[in-house]
Every structure is written in structure tokens, then in C-alpha cells.
Design a protein around this motif. Structure first.
Motif, PDB file in Angstrom:
ATOM      1  N   TYR A 131       0.803  -1.228   0.000  1.00 50.79           N
ATOM      2  CA  TYR A 131       0.000   0.000   0.000  1.00 50.79           C
ATOM      3  C   TYR A 131       0.834   1.275   0.000  1.00 50.79           C
ATOM      4  CZ  TYR A 131      -3.242  -3.623   1.198  1.00 50.79           C
ATOM      5  OH  TYR A 131      -3.965  -4.777   1.168  1.00 50.79           O
ATOM      6  N   GLY A 132       2.138   1.149  -0.159  1.00 57.84           N
ATOM      7  CA  GLY A 132       3.016   2.315  -0.157  1.00 57.84           C
ATOM      8  C   GLY A 132       2.708   3.304  -1.266  1.00 57.84           C
ATOM      9  N   GLY A 133       2.202   2.808  -2.389  1.00 58.28           N
ATOM     10  CA  GLY A 133       1.856   3.681  -3.502  1.00 58.28           C
ATOM     11  C   GLY A 133       0.760   4.671  -3.147  1.00 58.28           C
ATOM     12  N   HIS A 134      -0.163   4.246  -2.288  1.00 57.44           N
ATOM     13  CA  HIS A 134      -1.241   5.152  -1.873  1.00 57.44           C
ATOM     14  C   HIS A 134      -0.692   6.313  -1.044  1.00 57.44           C
ATOM     15  CE1 HIS A 134      -4.443   2.704  -3.488  1.00 57.44           C
ATOM     16  NE2 HIS A 134      -3.937   1.643  -2.889  1.00 57.44           N
ATOM     17  N   ALA A 135       0.296   6.024  -0.196  1.00 62.19           N
ATOM     18  CA  ALA A 135       0.911   7.097   0.598  1.00 62.19           C
ATOM     19  C   ALA A 135       1.584   8.110  -0.321  1.00 62.19           C
ATOM     20  CB  ALA A 135       1.921   6.521   1.582  1.00 62.19           C
ATOM     21  N   HIS A 136       2.226   7.616  -1.366  1.00 61.05           N
ATOM     22  CA  HIS A 136       2.880   8.506  -2.326  1.00 61.05           C
ATOM     23  C   HIS A 136       1.848   9.352  -3.074  1.00 61.05           C
ATOM     24  CE1 HIS A 136       5.797   9.974  -5.194  1.00 61.05           C
ATOM     25  NE2 HIS A 136       4.972   9.619  -6.167  1.00 61.05           N
ATOM     26  N   ILE A 137       0.759   8.748  -3.485  1.00 56.62           N
ATOM     27  CA  ILE A 137      -0.296   9.479  -4.199  1.00 56.62           C
ATOM     28  C   ILE A 137      -0.886  10.562  -3.298  1.00 56.62           C
ATOM     29  CG2 ILE A 137      -2.629   9.277  -5.167  1.00 56.62           C
ATOM     30  CD1 ILE A 137      -1.744   6.478  -6.210  1.00 56.62           C
ATOM     31  N   VAL A 138      -1.127  10.228  -2.037  1.00 59.18           N
ATOM     32  CA  VAL A 138      -1.671  11.204  -1.084  1.00 59.18           C
ATOM     33  C   VAL A 138      -0.721  12.390  -0.965  1.00 59.18           C
ATOM     34  CG1 VAL A 138      -2.167  11.587   1.367  1.00 59.18           C
ATOM     35  CG2 VAL A 138      -3.091   9.576   0.216  1.00 59.18           C
ATOM     36  N   LYS A 139       0.559  12.095  -0.759  1.00 57.62           N
ATOM     37  CA  LYS A 139       1.558  13.167  -0.610  1.00 57.62           C
ATOM     38  C   LYS A 139       1.645  14.026  -1.869  1.00 57.62           C
ATOM     39  CE  LYS A 139       5.481  12.411  -1.808  1.00 57.62           C
ATOM     40  NZ  LYS A 139       6.498  12.736  -2.770  1.00 57.62           N
ATOM     41  N   SER A 140       1.771  13.380  -3.010  1.00 54.38           N
ATOM     42  CA  SER A 140       1.916  14.113  -4.271  1.00 54.38           C
ATOM     43  C   SER A 140       0.686  14.967  -4.572  1.00 54.38           C
ATOM     44  CB  SER A 140       2.154  13.141  -5.427  1.00 54.38           C
ATOM     45  OG  SER A 140       3.364  12.460  -5.224  1.00 54.38           O
ATOM     46  N   SER A 141      -0.479  14.429  -4.318  1.00 57.53           N
ATOM     47  CA  SER A 141      -1.715  15.179  -4.576  1.00 57.53           C
ATOM     48  C   SER A 141      -1.827  16.387  -3.662  1.00 57.53           C
ATOM     49  CB  SER A 141      -2.929  14.265  -4.406  1.00 57.53           C
ATOM     50  OG  SER A 141      -2.863  13.187  -5.318  1.00 57.53           O
ATOM     51  N   LEU A 142      -1.461  16.221  -2.402  1.00 58.04           N
ATOM     52  CA  LEU A 142      -1.495  17.364  -1.481  1.00 58.04           C
ATOM     53  C   LEU A 142      -0.491  18.436  -1.911  1.00 58.04           C
ATOM     54  CD1 LEU A 142      -1.863  15.566   1.968  1.00 58.04           C
ATOM     55  CD2 LEU A 142      -3.547  17.056   0.864  1.00 58.04           C
ATOM     56  N   LEU A 143       0.684  18.007  -2.344  1.00 57.87           N
ATOM     57  CA  LEU A 143       1.686  18.974  -2.810  1.00 57.87           C
ATOM     58  C   LEU A 143       1.188  19.720  -4.048  1.00 57.87           C
ATOM     59  CD1 LEU A 143       5.009  16.967  -2.312  1.00 57.87           C
ATOM     60  CD2 LEU A 143       4.152  18.881  -0.942  1.00 57.87           C
ATOM     61  N   ASN A 144       0.495  19.021  -4.925  1.00 56.24           N
ATOM     62  CA  ASN A 144      -0.056  19.679  -6.121  1.00 56.24           C
ATOM     63  C   ASN A 144      -1.095  20.731  -5.748  1.00 56.24           C
ATOM     64  OD1 ASN A 144       1.520  18.318  -7.968  1.00 56.24           O
ATOM     65  ND2 ASN A 144       0.043  16.668  -8.238  1.00 56.24           N
ATOM     66  N   ILE A 145      -1.914  20.432  -4.762  1.00 56.67           N
ATOM     67  CA  ILE A 145      -2.900  21.418  -4.307  1.00 56.67           C
ATOM     68  C   ILE A 145      -2.188  22.630  -3.715  1.00 56.67           C
ATOM     69  CG2 ILE A 145      -4.731  21.865  -2.615  1.00 56.67           C
ATOM     70  CD1 ILE A 145      -5.628  18.945  -3.072  1.00 56.67           C
ATOM     71  N   MET A 146      -1.150  22.386  -2.945  1.00 59.52           N
ATOM     72  CA  MET A 146      -0.391  23.490  -2.359  1.00 59.52           C
ATOM     73  C   MET A 146       0.240  24.365  -3.450  1.00 59.52           C
ATOM     74  SD  MET A 146       1.509  21.708   0.856  1.00 59.52           S
ATOM     75  CE  MET A 146       0.641  20.518   1.844  1.00 59.52           C
ATOM     76  N   LEU A 147       0.785  23.728  -4.469  1.00 57.42           N
ATOM     77  CA  LEU A 147       1.378  24.487  -5.577  1.00 57.42           C
ATOM     78  C   LEU A 147       0.323  25.334  -6.284  1.00 57.42           C
ATOM     79  CD1 LEU A 147       3.818  21.845  -7.110  1.00 57.42           C
ATOM     80  CD2 LEU A 147       4.420  23.952  -5.893  1.00 57.42           C
ATOM     81  N   THR A 148      -0.862  24.791  -6.444  1.00 58.73           N
ATOM     82  CA  THR A 148      -1.945  25.549  -7.067  1.00 58.73           C
ATOM     83  C   THR A 148      -2.302  26.762  -6.220  1.00 58.73           C
ATOM     84  OG1 THR A 148      -2.815  23.535  -8.079  1.00 58.73           O
ATOM     85  CG2 THR A 148      -4.332  25.412  -7.913  1.00 58.73           C
ATOM     86  N   LEU A 149      -2.378  26.554  -4.906  1.00 57.92           N
ATOM     87  CA  LEU A 149      -2.699  27.673  -4.013  1.00 57.92           C
ATOM     88  C   LEU A 149      -1.581  28.721  -3.990  1.00 57.92           C
ATOM     89  CD1 LEU A 149      -4.329  25.749  -1.019  1.00 57.92           C
ATOM     90  CD2 LEU A 149      -5.480  27.307  -2.601  1.00 57.92           C
ATOM     91  N   GLU A 150      -0.346  28.299  -4.163  1.00 54.13           N
ATOM     92  CA  GLU A 150       0.783  29.236  -4.168  1.00 54.13           C
ATOM     93  C   GLU A 150       0.871  30.037  -5.454  1.00 54.13           C
ATOM     94  OE1 GLU A 150       4.147  26.729  -3.510  1.00 54.13           O
ATOM     95  OE2 GLU A 150       3.948  26.802  -1.335  1.00 54.13           O
ATOM     96  N   SER A 151       0.364  29.481  -6.516  1.00 59.05           N
ATOM     97  CA  SER A 151       0.507  30.171  -7.805  1.00 59.05           C
ATOM     98  C   SER A 151      -0.373  31.421  -7.838  1.00 59.05           C
ATOM     99  CB  SER A 151       0.137  29.236  -8.949  1.00 59.05           C
ATOM    100  OG  SER A 151      -1.260  29.095  -9.024  1.00 59.05           O
ATOM    101  N   SER A 152      -0.026  32.313  -8.723  1.00 57.22           N
ATOM    102  CA  SER A 152      -0.795  33.554  -8.848  1.00 57.22           C
ATOM    103  C   SER A 152      -1.952  33.387  -9.833  1.00 57.22           C
ATOM    104  CB  SER A 152       0.124  34.690  -9.284  1.00 57.22           C
ATOM    105  OG  SER A 152       0.762  34.346 -10.486  1.00 57.22           O
ATOM    106  N   MET A 153      -2.072  32.195 -10.403  1.00 59.13           N
ATOM    107  CA  MET A 153      -3.160  31.932 -11.341  1.00 59.13           C
ATOM    108  C   MET A 153      -4.473  31.713 -10.595  1.00 59.13           C
ATOM    109  SD  MET A 153      -1.077  29.433 -14.024  1.00 59.13           S
ATOM    110  CE  MET A 153      -2.266  28.195 -13.829  1.00 59.13           C
ATOM    111  N   GLU A 154      -5.559  31.979 -11.277  1.00 64.64           N
ATOM    112  CA  GLU A 154      -6.881  31.743 -10.710  1.00 64.64           C
ATOM    113  C   GLU A 154      -7.130  30.235 -10.626  1.00 64.64           C
ATOM    114  OE1 GLU A 154      -9.328  33.926  -9.603  1.00 64.64           O
ATOM    115  OE2 GLU A 154      -7.712  35.397  -9.720  1.00 64.64           O
TER     116      GLU A 154
END
Length: 181
Positions: free
Chosen positions: A118-141
């Protein structure tokens, strides 16, 4: 008659010597078996304790990771709706702290998660959260609903991770108990 006495004495002496040697060898073999049995018990106990420690650590690591992931998801939900009211530096600082906490937690738990299917699920969770953070950090709408949907998808992988590892932990504990009965 002297010859008969001499032969009888020699036979009795030889029998006594062989009996003493046989008893000594038997005693030595018994002691060796006991020592080997004690060593095997020590090795078995060590393996049981090591395995139990690993299982408990996996379980504890899962709890910590899930707790931090849940807290980060909750904070991201708040940021999705309130970040437009925050100063850019404050928003970036808050997201940086969340990112560091997530990365540190994941890197500390990855070894345990990767020892399960199940290690792949932990990676997906982490990567998806980081992607959301990057979206929030960007100046794009961004569309808040899309980010909330992404968090819900993360919750599904988080659930698979949690249930899968919990099931694995339960199976490992049962297997250890059965092997040491």
C-alpha cells in the motif's frame, strides 16, 4: 585361576572405562542440546520481538501519517476559501510550513509503507497534497470546487492506505501469534 581373575578384572575395568566415557559423552550431548535449545529460544524471542516492534512501528507510523494528512487537508480546505484574503507572504509561509511537515512525515514513514503493498497510496496522497499546495501558491486563478474535489480524491487514497495497512498489520500479528504457539 589367576588368569581368570586377571581377565575378569580387565573386563570389569574396560567396562567401567567405556561406561564412564559413554556417560560423559551422553552428558555432553545433552548439555549441547540444551544449549542449542536455549539459543534457538533466544533467536526465536529476538525475531518475535523484532517483528512485533516492526509491526507496532508500522501501525504507529500509519496513525501519525494519517493524522498529519487529515490536519493538512482540513487546513487546505480553509486556505482554498480564505487565501484570497491573506497577504501573499503569509499564504506562502503557511503553505511552506504545511509542505515541510508533509514531506518530513512522508520521508520518515516511506520505509514502513513501502514494506507493504500500500506504499503507492501514501505517495499518491503526498503528491496530490503537494499539487494542491502548488496551485494555491501560484498567482493563477483556480476553481475552489476543483481543489475540494481533489481533496476528496485524496481522501479515497488515504482510506485505501489506512485500511490496507491496518489489514496487513492485523494479518502480521496473527501470523506471529500462530508461529509462536
Amino acid at each position: 585361576m589367576d588368569l581368570l581373575k586377571l581377565c575378569t578384572t580387565a573386563i570389569n575395568s574396560t567396562t567401567s572405562i567405556f561406561t564412564t566415557v559413554f556417560k560423559t559423552l551422553s552428558k555432553r550431548k545433552t548439555i549441547e542440546r540444551q544449549e542449542k535449545s536455549e539459543k534457538n529460544k533466544l533467536v526465536s524471542t529476538y525475531i518475535l520481538n523484532t517483528s512485533t516492534t516492526h509491526i507496532n512501528q508500522l501501525d504507529e507510523t500509519l496513525r501519525q501519517y494519517i493524522s498529519i494528512v487529515q490536519r493538512i487537508k482540513d487546513q487546505l480546505r480553509v486556505y482554498i476559501y480564505t487565501s484570497h484574503n491573506m497577504s501573499r507572504s503569509r499564504k506562502l509561509s503557511a503553505l511552506y510550513q504545511l509542505r515541510e511537515e508533509l514531506i518530513n512525515t512522508y520521508s520518515g514513514s516511506r520505509h514502513y509503507f513501502d514494506s507493504t503493498p500500500y506504499g503507492g497510496h501514501a505517495h499518491i496522497v503526498k503528491s496530490s497534497l503537494l499539487n494542491i499546495m502548488l496551485t494555491l501558491e501560484s498567482s493563477m486563478e483556480y476553481n475552489p470546487e476543483d481543489l475540494l474535489d481533489a481533496i476528496n480524491l485524496i481522501s479515497a487514497d488515504q482510506d485505501l492506505l489506512s485500511k490496507g495497512i491496518s489489514r496487513s498489520v492485523h494479518q502480521m500479528r496473527q501470523s506471529l501469534e500462530q508461529s509462536h504457539l
